[in-house]
Enzyme design. Structure first.
Site, PDB file in Angstrom:
ATOM      1  N   CYS A 129       8.197 -38.414  -7.159  1.00 30.96           N
ATOM      2  CA  CYS A 129       6.844 -38.936  -7.367  1.00 30.96           C
ATOM      3  C   CYS A 129       5.995 -38.908  -6.101  1.00 30.96           C
ATOM      4  CB  CYS A 129       6.886 -40.352  -7.936  1.00 30.96           C
ATOM      5  SG  CYS A 129       7.731 -41.534  -6.873  1.00 30.96           S
ATOM      6  N   SER A 132      13.963 -42.053  -8.530  1.00 26.71           N
ATOM      7  CA  SER A 132      12.749 -41.284  -8.290  1.00 26.71           C
ATOM      8  C   SER A 132      12.580 -41.143  -6.785  1.00 26.71           C
ATOM      9  CB  SER A 132      11.516 -41.965  -8.892  1.00 26.71           C
ATOM     10  OG  SER A 132      10.368 -41.175  -8.672  1.00 26.71           O
ATOM     11  N   GLY A 142      -8.314  -7.189   4.805  1.00 27.74           N
ATOM     12  CA  GLY A 142      -9.129  -7.380   5.997  1.00 27.74           C
ATOM     13  C   GLY A 142      -8.448  -8.109   7.138  1.00 27.74           C
ATOM     14  N   TYR A 174      12.127 -34.250 -13.721  1.00 33.49           N
ATOM     15  CA  TYR A 174      10.666 -34.176 -13.764  1.00 33.49           C
ATOM     16  C   TYR A 174      10.087 -34.252 -12.354  1.00 33.49           C
ATOM     17  CZ  TYR A 174      10.530 -39.277 -13.033  1.00 33.49           C
ATOM     18  OH  TYR A 174      10.674 -40.541 -12.517  1.00 33.49           O
ATOM     19  N   ARG A 208      -3.608   3.037   8.539  1.00 30.84           N
ATOM     20  CA  ARG A 208      -3.902   1.781   7.846  1.00 30.84           C
ATOM     21  C   ARG A 208      -2.656   0.917   7.782  1.00 30.84           C
ATOM     22  NH1 ARG A 208      -8.603   2.522   4.362  1.00 30.84           N
ATOM     23  NH2 ARG A 208      -9.182   4.700   4.230  1.00 30.84           N
ATOM     24  N   MET A 237      -5.560  -7.254   8.760  1.00 29.31           N
ATOM     25  CA  MET A 237      -4.985  -6.381   9.777  1.00 29.31           C
ATOM     26  C   MET A 237      -5.900  -5.169   9.953  1.00 29.31           C
ATOM     27  SD  MET A 237      -0.953  -6.832   8.924  1.00 29.31           S
ATOM     28  CE  MET A 237      -1.196  -6.475   7.200  1.00 29.31           C
ATOM     29  N   LYS A 245       0.830  -1.204   0.000  1.00 30.47           N
ATOM     30  CA  LYS A 245       0.000   0.000   0.000  1.00 30.47           C
ATOM     31  C   LYS A 245       0.861   1.250   0.000  1.00 30.47           C
ATOM     32  CE  LYS A 245      -3.735  -0.268   2.317  1.00 30.47           C
ATOM     33  NZ  LYS A 245      -4.721  -0.392   3.396  1.00 30.47           N
ATOM     34  N   ARG A 290      -3.841  -1.667  -6.043  1.00 28.60           N
ATOM     35  CA  ARG A 290      -3.023  -2.878  -5.916  1.00 28.60           C
ATOM     36  C   ARG A 290      -3.455  -3.844  -7.003  1.00 28.60           C
ATOM     37  NH1 ARG A 290      -5.828  -4.514  -0.191  1.00 28.60           N
ATOM     38  NH2 ARG A 290      -7.917  -4.913  -0.965  1.00 28.60           N
ATOM     39  N   HIS A 336     -15.975  -7.950   2.456  1.00 26.54           N
ATOM     40  CA  HIS A 336     -14.940  -8.837   2.993  1.00 26.54           C
ATOM     41  C   HIS A 336     -15.125 -10.269   2.512  1.00 26.54           C
ATOM     42  CE1 HIS A 336     -13.332 -11.598   6.120  1.00 26.54           C
ATOM     43  NE2 HIS A 336     -12.295 -10.787   6.071  1.00 26.54           N
TER      44      HIS A 336
END
Length: 878
Positions: A831, A764, A101, A851, A92, A103, A22, A336, A455
Site C-alpha cells: 500500500c 500489507s 534526438g 494485490y 547515425r 544521440m 534502427k 520504428r 524535435h
C-alpha cells in the site's frame, strides 16, 4: 574473433540487442526487399567495449569497418576515397530503444575540399555540392568537435540577411562556397585544428563521437526518464547517402502510418522539397503535410503509401517512417514503432485488435502505463474558453493536453523554476536535444518553428507533455526573453494557457475540468483487468477519492489513513483534549466524542465501497503532529481548552522527539494508549453493524495495526481489540466478520514474518517506511541528494519511486516466503507509493503478492502494468 560489424543483409528484426532498433529494422527492411540504401551496422557490444576501455576505436574494429566499407563500395560501385563515382555516407546512432534526438547523427560524410568539386561535376550542380559540404561541416563541427551549433546558425542567418536570401535552398554556389570557407574558419578558430580532409579519418572520428553520445547528458536524462538501462549502448549505422536536397524532384520527410496524436487510421506526416532529413526533424523549416506530396510527386506518394501499409502490417503496429526522395526515386531510411500520445495509444491498440492484426495481449503490451494517466487529466472548461483571450491559434497541435504556467525561454530557467514549485511553459524558436531537462520540467512546450515531426513534437508526445509547434506568428526572442504576438507582447514570468489538442494559446490562467474517458480507454481497461493476476486497490479515505477509484475499477481499498479524519476543526479540538488529558477518564470523554465522528466516516466509506474490501489503518503518526507549534495558536488553544499556556507548552515539551519517524507512533501509541485503538476498532465495527441493519450490506472490515516490530506488539493489541469487539457484538446480538492484520514497514518485521503470520490475518507492506528504514534515508530529506546518487550510478533508481530489488525487495520477498511458510493462504498486498509504479508492480507480481494499492488516478497505470507483467511472465514460460 567477436563479430562487431554486420551488413544490412546479414541481420533481421530480432537482433535489436546487438544491432539496435534502427540497425535491426534496416536489416529487416533490406530482407523484405524495400528500397533501403545499403550499409552496415557497428554493434552495441562494440560501443560498450569502446566506452568501458580505451575510448578509442581498436585496430581490430577499424579493420572490420574497412572490410565492410569495401563491401559497400562494391555494392554501390562507388568509391569512398577514390576517383570514381563518389561514395558519401551518413553516420547515425541507434540504440535498442528509440531515443529520438538524444544521440548524434552526421550526414554527407566523406566530402572534403577536393571531393566537393568532384560532386559538383558529377551532379552538374555546384550549389547542391556545396550545400552538402556546409551541412557536413556544421554537423561534424557540432557532433565531433563539440562546437555550439549557434556559431554556424548565426553566421548562416547573418549571411542570408546580408544578401537578401530568404531560404537556404535559394543560396547560390558562390554563396555556399563563402559559407563553407567561414564554417571551416569557425572550426579552426575554436578547435585550433582544421576540418579533416581524409574521409577515413572523418568516419573514425564520427563513429567515436556517436559512441560517446551514448553518455551525453541529454541521453542520460532521457534514459532515466524512460527507464532505459545505461549499459546497453548504441549501435552505429553507416549508410549510403541519398540526397533529398538535389532539386525540386527530391525531398525528405517523416510520416506515421496513423495519426500519433489522435490515433486516426490515416497516413500522417510532413516533408520538405529539396531538403535533408535534419531540416524536418530539427524544425529549421516548417514542412508541408504529407498529403500535398500527392500533388508534388504523385508516383512517389503512391509508392510510399503502399510501403507504409506493408510496414505496418509486417510490424503489426503503427510505424514512424523516415524517407528521402532523390530525383524522383523513393528510399526508406528508417522505420520504428511510432511514439504516440496516450489518447492515440489506446485508440490504436483497440483498432489493431478490431482489425484482426493483433490480439488483446499484444495490444496491452504496446501501451506505456505511465502515459495512461495523461488521459485522465483535466481540460480547459467550456465556460473559461468562451471568455478567453487568444495569443495565437495558428500553431500545430503537436501533443494534446491542457497546461497553464509561467513563460520561460531557456531550459535552465524552466528546470530551476519547476524545482521551486512553479508551473512553467517553455517557449523556444525550436527545441534541440540540449533542452531535454527543461522540456521534462515544463507543463507545456511552445515553438515558433517546426512541424508535427519536429524535435519538440516527437519528444513531447513521447513524454505525454502538451505541445504547440510551428506557431509562426509568434516572434520568440530568447535573448531578450520576450514574445511578440499580433495583439501585444509577453515577458518571462507571464502566465499563459496552452491547448495542445487544438494548437491554441491563451492569455492568463484558464479554469480546467475533468473529462470523461473514451470507449477506447474503457476497452483497454477491461482487457487489463481480464489479464492481470494482481488485484489493484486504492489508497483513499474521502468519498470523492473512493468514487474516483471505483470509476477506474478498483478492487477495493488497500489503505484508509484514519489520521486524515482527525484534522477537521471540531475533531482536532477533541484529539487535543485527548492528548492534554491527565487521566484515563478524561481521555475516555474525548474519545467518545471522536467515536461518533469516526462512525460517520466509516459508514460513509462502507456505503460507497458497497461490498468491496477496505483495509483501515489505525492511527499511525506521533501525537505531536496534532498539536500547534506557533505562539498565537498555542495561546488560542489554551483559551479553548481553559488551561494555561504553560500547561500546553509543558505537554508539547513532553511530546517532543528528536527523531519522530522512529518515535512514539504506530502500534507504540496503541501499546501506550490501548483505548485509542479500541475506540477506532469500535467505530469500525459499530459502523458495519449499522450498515448491516439499515441496508443489509454485509461489510468485512480489515483492521490494520501499523509499525509492528515484535510478535508481542501484534498479539497483545489484537487480543485486546478482539476481546472488546467480541463483547460488543454479543451485546448487540449481531455478528460482523472482520480481520486484523499488520502493516509491515520495519526490516525486523520482514525477518520475523513467519511468527507474525501466526497472529495476523493479512500483511500489507508499507514500502515508504520500509525503504526509509532499510536505507536509513529520511524520505523527507532524501531529495537533497538522491538525484545525485542516481546520476552518479550510486543507485540505479530513486528507491522511493521504484523498488530497490536488491535490498528492500529482498526483505519483502523474504517476508512473503516466511509468512506463507506459516500460513499459505495469508493475503498479502502493498500500500506504499510503489504500488502504482510499473517496474515495482512487475516485481510484486513475480513474488506472488495478492494485490497492490495506489492513489485513485494511478489505478489505470497499475492495472495495465499488472496485465503486462502477467502476459510477460506467460510469454517467458512458453
Amino acid at each position: 574473433m567477436l563479430k562487431q560489424v554486420y551488413q544490412f543483409d546479414e541481420g533481421n528484426a530480432d537482433m535489436k540487442d546487438l544491432l539496435g532498433g534502427k540497425g535491426a529494422n534496416l536489416a529487416e527492411m533490406t530482407r523484405l526487399g524495400l528500397p533501403v540504401p545499403p550499409g552496415f551496422t557497428i554493434t552495441t557490444e562494440a560501443c560498450m567495449s569502446f566506452l568501458n576501455t580505451t575510448k578509442e576505436l581498436s585496430d581490430e574494429l577499424k579493420k572490420e569497418i574497412d572490410e565492410h566499407l569495401s563491401l559497400l563500395e562494391k555494392k554501390t560501385n562507388k568509391s569512398f576515397e577514390g576517383d570514381k563515382d563518389l561514395l558519401l555516407v551518413s553516420v547515425r546512432s541507434g540504440a535498442k530503444f528509440s531515443m529520438p534526438g538524444m544521440m548524434d547523427t552526421i550526414l554527407n560524410l566523406g566530402l572534403n575540399d577536393e571531393t566537393v568539386e568532384q560532386l559538383a561535376s558529377l551532379t552538374e550542380d555546384e550549389a547542391f555540392a556545396y550545400d552538402c559540404y556546409r551541412r557536413l561541416l556544421q554537423m561534424f563541427g557540432n557532433v565531433v568537435f563539440g562546437i555550439d551549433m549557434q556559431y554556424f546558425e548565426n553566421y548562416l542567418t547573418f549571411y542570408k540577411q546580408k544578401h537578401g536570401v530568404k531560404l537556404d535552398s535559394d543560396l547560390t554556389g558562390d554563396d555556399l562556397k563563402s559559407i563553407v570557407t567561414e564554417f571551416k574558419r569557425i572550426i579552426l578558430e575554436i578547435k585550433k585544428k582544421p576540418f579533416p580532409q581524409s574521409a577515413k579519418e572523418q568516419l573514425h572520428l564520427a563513429i567515436e563521437a556517436v559512441f560517446h553520445s551514448w553518455n551525453n547528458e541529454r541521453a542520460h536524462i532521457y534514459r532515466e526518464l524512460n527507464r532505459i538501462p545505461d549499459d546497453i549502448g548504441t549501435a552505429v549505422n553507416i549508410q549510403l547517402m541519398v540526397f533529398g536536397n538535389s532539386g525540386d524532384t527530391s525531398g525528405t520527410g517523416v510520416a506515421f502510418t496513423r495519426n500519433p496524436a489522435t490515433g486516426e487510421n490515416k497516413l500522417f506526416g510532413e516533408y520538405l522539397i529539396n531538403a535533408q532529413g535534419e531540416d524536418v526533424v530539427a524544425g529549421i523549416r516548417t514542412p508541408e503535410p504529407i498529403e500535398k506530396l500527392k500533388n508534388d510527386l504523385p508516383a512517389v506518394y503512391e509508392e510510399f503509401t503502399r510501403l507504409a501499409h506493408l510496414l505496418e502490417q509486417h510490424y503489426r503496429d503503427m510505424q514512424d517512417i523516415e524517407f528521402t526522395v532523390e530525383k524522383g526515386k523513393l528510399y526508406i531510411l528508417q522505420t520504428r514503432n511510432g511514439k504516440r500520445t496516450a489518447q492515440a495509444s489506446v485508440k490504436i491498440a483497440v483498432d489493431l485488435v478490431e482489425e484482426g492484426l493483433i490480439q488483446e495481449e499484444d495490444a496491452l503490451m504496446t501501451l506505456n502505463p505511465d502515459m495512461i494517466s495523461h488521459l485522465l487529466h483535466p481540460e480547459f472548461s467550456k465556460v473559461a474558453l468562451e471568455k478567453a483571450v487568444k495569443v495565437s491559434d495558428v500553431g500545430l497541435p503537436a501533443s494534446p493536453g491542457s497546461a497553464v504556467g509561467k513563460i520561460c525561454f531557456d531550459a535552465a530557467t524552466a528546470k530551476e523554476w519547476a524545482a521551486q514549485g512553479e508551473k512553467v511553459i517553455l517557449m523556444r524558436q525550436e527545441t534541440s536535444p540540449e533542452d531535454i531537462e527543461g522540456m521534462v520540467a515544463s507543463e507545456a512546450i511552445v515553438t515558433s518553428r517546426g512541424g508535427m515531426t519536429s524535435h519538440a513534437a516527437v519528444v513531447a508526445r513521447g513524454m505525454g507533455t502538451c505541445c504547440v509547434a510551428g506557431c509562426s506568428e509568434l516572434e520568440i526572442d530568447e535573448f531578450l526573453k520576450r514574445v511578440v504576438y499580433p495583439g501585444g507582447q509577453l515577458n518571462e514570468g507571464d502566465v499563459i494557457s496552452v491547448d495542445g489538442s487544438n494548437g491554441v494559446i491563451y492569455l492568463g490562467e484558464l479554469e480546467v475540468e475533468v473529462t470523461e474517458t473514451s470507449h477506447y480507454f474503457d476497452t483497454v481497461m477491461a482487457w487489463a483487468k481480464k489479464h492481470a493476476r494482481l488485484d489493484v486497490r486504492m489508497n483513499a479515505e474521502t468519498v470523492s477519492d473512493i468514487k474516483t477509484g471505483l470509476y477506474f475499477g478498483a478492487d477495493g481499498i488497500g489503505l484508509i489513513r484514519t489520521e486524515h479524519m482527525f484534522f477537521g476543526a471540531e475533531r482536532l479540538i477533541q484529539m487535543r483534549r485527548f492528548i492534554l488529558s491527565n487521566s484515563y477518564i478524561e481521555r475516555e470523554k474525548a474519545l467518545k466524542v471522536i467515536l461518533d465522528y469516526q462512525m460517520d466516516d466509516f459508514k460513509e466509506i462502507f456505503e460507497t465501497l458497497n461490498d468491496l474490501p477496505g483495509v483501515i489503518r489505525l492511527l499511525d503518526p506521533p501525537l505531536h503532529e496534532f498539536m500547534p507549534t506557533k505562539e498565537e495558536d498555542i495561546v488560542l488553544l489554551a483559551q479553548e481548552m481553559n488551561v494555561s499556556k504553560n500547561e500546553i507548552e509543558r505537554r508539547l515539551k513532553e511530546l517532543h522527539e528528536v527523531n519522530p519517524m522512529l518515535g512514539h507512533r504506530g502500534c507504540r501509541l496503541g501499546m501506550t494508549y490501548p483505548e485509542l485503538y479500541i475506540m477506532q476498532s469500535e467505530a469500525i465495527i459499530r459502523s458495519a453493524i449499522e450498515m448491516k441493519r439499515e441496508t443489509g450490506l454485509d461489510v468485512t472490515p480489515e483492521i490494520m495495526i501499523p509499525l509492528v516490530g515484535t510478535t508481542k506488539e501484534l498479539s497483545e493489541l489484537k487480543e485486546k481489540i478482539e476481546l472488546y469487539l467480541d463483547a460488543l457484538m454479543e451485546e448487540e446480538d449481531i455478528n460482523v466478520f472482520y480481520r486484523i492484520g499488520t502493516m509491515i514497514e520495519l526490516p525486523r518485521a520482514c525477518l520475523i514474518a513467519n511468527q507474525l503470520a501466526k497472529t495476523a490475518d493479512f500483511f500489507s507492506f508499507g514500502t515508504n517506511d520500509l525503504t526509509q528504514m532499510t536505507f536509513g534515508f529520511s524520505r523527507d530529506d532524501a531529495a537533497k541528494y538522491i538525484n545525485e546518487y542516481v546520476s552518479k550510478g550510486v543507485l540505479p533508481v530513486d528507491p522511493f519511486q521504484t523498488i530497490d530489488k536488491d535490498g528492500v525487495g529482498e526483505l519483502i520477498k523474504t517476508a512473503v516466503e516466511k509468512g506463507r511458510s506459516t500460513t499459505p493462504t495469508i493475503k498479502i498486498g502493498v500500500c506504499g507509493e510503489l504500488g502504482g509504479d510499473p517496474t515495482s508492480i512487475e516485481f510484486f507480481d513475480d513474488i506472488n503478492l495478492d494485490y497492490v494499492s495506489c492513489s485513485p488516478y494511478r489505478i489505470p497505470i497499475a492495472y495495465i502494468a499488472a496485465a503486462q507483467s502477467t502476459i510477460r511472465r506467460a510469454s517467458n514460460n512458453e
